[in-house]
Design an enzyme around this catalytic site. Structure first.
Site, short mmCIF file in Angstrom:
data_model
loop_
_atom_site.label_atom_id
_atom_site.label_comp_id
_atom_site.label_asym_id
_atom_site.label_seq_id
_atom_site.Cartn_x
_atom_site.Cartn_y
_atom_site.Cartn_z
N CYS A 10 0.73 -1.17 0.06
CA CYS A 10 0.07 -0.15 0.08
C CYS A 10 0.69 1.40 0.02
CB CYS A 10 -0.93 0.12 1.15
SG CYS A 10 -2.04 -1.40 1.46
N1 LIG Z 1 -2.65 -6.21 2.23
C1 LIG Z 1 -3.12 -5.00 2.77
O1 LIG Z 1 -2.77 -4.84 4.02
C2 LIG Z 1 -4.19 -4.16 2.27
C3 LIG Z 1 -4.83 -3.23 3.05
C4 LIG Z 1 -5.80 -2.32 2.61
C5 LIG Z 1 -6.05 -2.67 1.13
N2 LIG Z 1 -5.24 -3.46 0.45
C6 LIG Z 1 -5.54 -3.55 -1.20
O2 LIG Z 1 -6.71 -4.37 -1.37
C7 LIG Z 1 -6.03 -4.97 -2.63
C8 LIG Z 1 -5.65 -6.76 -2.38
O3 LIG Z 1 -4.44 -6.64 -1.80
P1 LIG Z 1 -4.06 -8.09 -1.01
O4 LIG Z 1 -2.88 -7.59 0.03
O5 LIG Z 1 -5.08 -8.72 -0.54
O6 LIG Z 1 -3.56 -8.80 -2.32
P2 LIG Z 1 -3.03 -10.35 -2.46
O7 LIG Z 1 -2.02 -10.43 -3.33
O8 LIG Z 1 -2.80 -10.79 -1.04
O9 LIG Z 1 -4.40 -10.97 -2.73
C9 LIG Z 1 -4.99 -10.77 -4.01
C10 LIG Z 1 -5.48 -12.16 -4.52
O10 LIG Z 1 -6.27 -12.00 -5.85
C11 LIG Z 1 -6.04 -13.10 -6.71
N3 LIG Z 1 -6.20 -12.68 -8.06
C12 LIG Z 1 -5.39 -11.90 -8.71
N4 LIG Z 1 -6.33 -11.60 -10.05
C13 LIG Z 1 -7.41 -12.34 -9.84
C14 LIG Z 1 -8.41 -12.62 -10.76
N5 LIG Z 1 -8.37 -12.32 -12.00
N6 LIG Z 1 -9.65 -13.51 -10.30
C15 LIG Z 1 -9.48 -13.73 -9.10
N7 LIG Z 1 -8.32 -13.91 -8.07
C16 LIG Z 1 -7.50 -13.33 -8.67
C17 LIG Z 1 -4.40 -13.64 -6.26
O11 LIG Z 1 -4.24 -14.73 -6.71
C18 LIG Z 1 -4.52 -12.98 -4.59
O12 LIG Z 1 -4.63 -14.28 -4.17
C19 LIG Z 1 -5.02 -4.25 -3.12
O13 LIG Z 1 -5.87 -3.36 -3.87
C20 LIG Z 1 -4.39 -3.51 -1.95
O14 LIG Z 1 -4.01 -2.25 -2.24
C21 LIG Z 1 -4.31 -4.31 0.77
#
Ligand SMILES: NC(=O)c1ccc[n+]([C@@H]2O[C@H](COP(=O)([O-])OP(=O)(O)OC[C@H]3O[C@@H](n4cnc5c(N)ncnc54)[C@H](O)[C@@H]3O)[C@@H](O)[C@H]2O)c1
Length: 415
Positions: A257
């Site tokens: 982030c």
């Molecule tokens: N990790 C954090 O602390 C956090 C906090 C707030 C917001 N976010 C936001 O949330 C979003 C997700 O982050 P995250 O950390 O969970 O990412 P992550 O990479 O841990 O998880 C994302 C998942 O999406 C899956 N994926 C990708 N493309 C796909 C598709 N087309 N269809 C189905 N699944 C698919 C991936 O395989 C993965 O498991 C991002 O935009 C991030 O900026 C993250």
């Protein structure tokens, strides 16, 4: 309610589990078959969700990689990654892929919510037309909203239930549906008037942190010149009960982030001939922090009569923050790269990160490696490590996290 969650990562999995724990049926969809297989066996891969919690769901969370399985859901929440391209521009390809697959199975009356962090306008201008390829109209045939995720991996004092949730729908009805949905798992749901306002509120939260971390990192650099202990200064300022919020200096920002989000905003700003100079300056200071840390390491070795070339340097912590295994954009990776260029002999110990594949390194045993290292650098302060012992057994310690405050020893240098 039947809820679909697309993207079962750090954000999506805890969310899917929260709905299932409230008794709702959840279809969790991920493009990664290893995650789908792990969940089928109630095996976790995210620190915030234990395998025991998965097992206790009694089959209410069903993992799949088939989009048609979402067609029976009342609501589908999208939590896919929103990283940067190589040219540091927003990479919406995951959201576009997920949206395109979802459009093919979208049903009348469904609510679609985007949670992935992104620039204002994404839900309306980018996701909406993709979903409308289905022939259904947003706001009329299906509902569409944005709700930013506020999860902080590893945090236990605030949970999904106790952290207020912001939602902004395309229409009033869209917002109402989204409020209904999140009220199932959150005590407080805050409505804003548009998805754009909800999108920007998330960027403000993260950029606020980035700017304040840059401020205190710059102060740490100045403190080195002034020979003032920056931690003492931060502790003293933080004693003010109002008008000050504590941020600690460190080796730089990591995670998915903070290093990424400012670029999402500056991209959108540029489209409107506006330059977010203040925000970009903060990003620049934070990005340069690992370089500055490496210079501190060189100086510390030099003061001990050692050259960096050939020095055995042990890094404690490789993940970007304490008590999690996430190495995305971790400053430790940059520090390792820079030290290798200088010819140092690098090893690392991290109980949460067994391997760093790309760097061809595996976490070493602490007992064996502590006494052998010329310099031990505390890069990420995992709580499982006994820092008194580190100071006792290491020849020389450089602490970038301030965890050795209170330990007085001749072999410790702090940021
Ligand atoms: N990790 C954090 O602390 C956090 C906090 C707030 C917001 N976010 C936001 O949330 C979003 C997700 O982050 P995250 O950390 O969970 O990412 P992550 O990479 O841990 O998880 C994302 C998942 O999406 C899956 N994926 C990708 N493309 C796909 C598709 N087309 N269809 C189905 N699944 C698919 C991936 O395989 C993965 O498991 C991002 O935009 C991030 O900026 C993250």
């Amino acid at each position: 309610m039947k809820v679909g969650v697309v993207g079962l990562g750090y954000v999506g999995l805890p969310l899917a589990v929260a709905f299932a724990e409230e008794g709702h049926d959840v279809v969790g969809l991920d493009a990664d078959p290893r995650k789908v297989d792990a969940l089928a066996e109630d095996t976790t891969y995210v620190e915030d969700v234990t395998s025991a919690r998965l097992a206790a769901l009694d089959g209410r969370l069903v993992a799949t990689s088939r989009f048609p399985d979402l067609s029976s859901c009342d609501a589908v929440i999208i939590c896919v990654p929103t990283p940067l391209t190589n040219s540091r521009e927003p990479d919406l390809s995951y959201m576009i892929d997920a949206g395109t697959s979802l459009a093919a199975v979208l049903q009348k009356g469904q609510l679609i919510v985007l949670e992935s962090t992104t620039y204002p306008g994404t839900t309306r201008e980018r996701l909406r037309p993709i979903l409308e390829e289905s022939g259904l109209a947003a706001g009329r045939d299906f509902h569409l909203a944005f709700s930013p995720e506020r999860i902080d991996p590893g945090r236990t004092d605030y949970t999904i239930r106790t952290t207020p949730k912001v939602v902004g729908g395309l229409t009033e009805d869209c917002t109402r549906r989204a409020v209904e949905l999140y009220s199932q798992i959150c005590d407080t749901v805050i409505e804003v008037s548009t998805p754009d306002a909800a999108e920007l509120s998330k960027l403000l939260e993260n950029i606020f942190r980035s700017v304040n971390i840059a401020l205190v990192n710059e102060l740490a650099m100045l403190c080195e010149r002034l020979d003032i202990d920056v931690w003492e200064v931060v502790d003293a300022a933080a004693s003010k009960p109002f008008g000050f919020m504590r941020f600690d200096p460190g080796p730089g920002m990591g995670g998915h982030c903070l290093p990424v989000d400012p670029f999402y905003l500056s991209f959108k700003a540029r489209e409107h001939d506006f330059y977010t100079e203040f925000i970009e300056l903060a990003g620049k200071i934070n990005q340069n922090q690992p370089q500055w840390c490496v210079r501190r390491m060189e100086r510390t070795l030099n003061d001990a009569g050692k050259a960096t070339k050939g020095a055995r340097v042990l890094l404690l912590g490789a993940s970007y923050k304490a008590d999690v295994g996430d190495t995305r954009e971790s400053p430790a990776l940059k520090i390792i790269g820079l030290l290798r260029e200088l010819g140092a002999d690098i090893s690392y110990h991290d109980p949460h990160v067994p391997e760093l594949h790309d760097l061809n390194l595996a976490s070493v045993d602490l007992d064996e490696s502590l006494p052998e290292a010329d310099l031990v650098c505390i890069v990420t302060a995992h709580s499982a490590i006994d820092y008194q012992r580190v100071v006792d057994e290491a020849a020389l310690v450089l602490d970038f996290r301030g965890v050795t405050r209170g330990i007085s020893a001749h072999n410790v240098v702090r940021l």
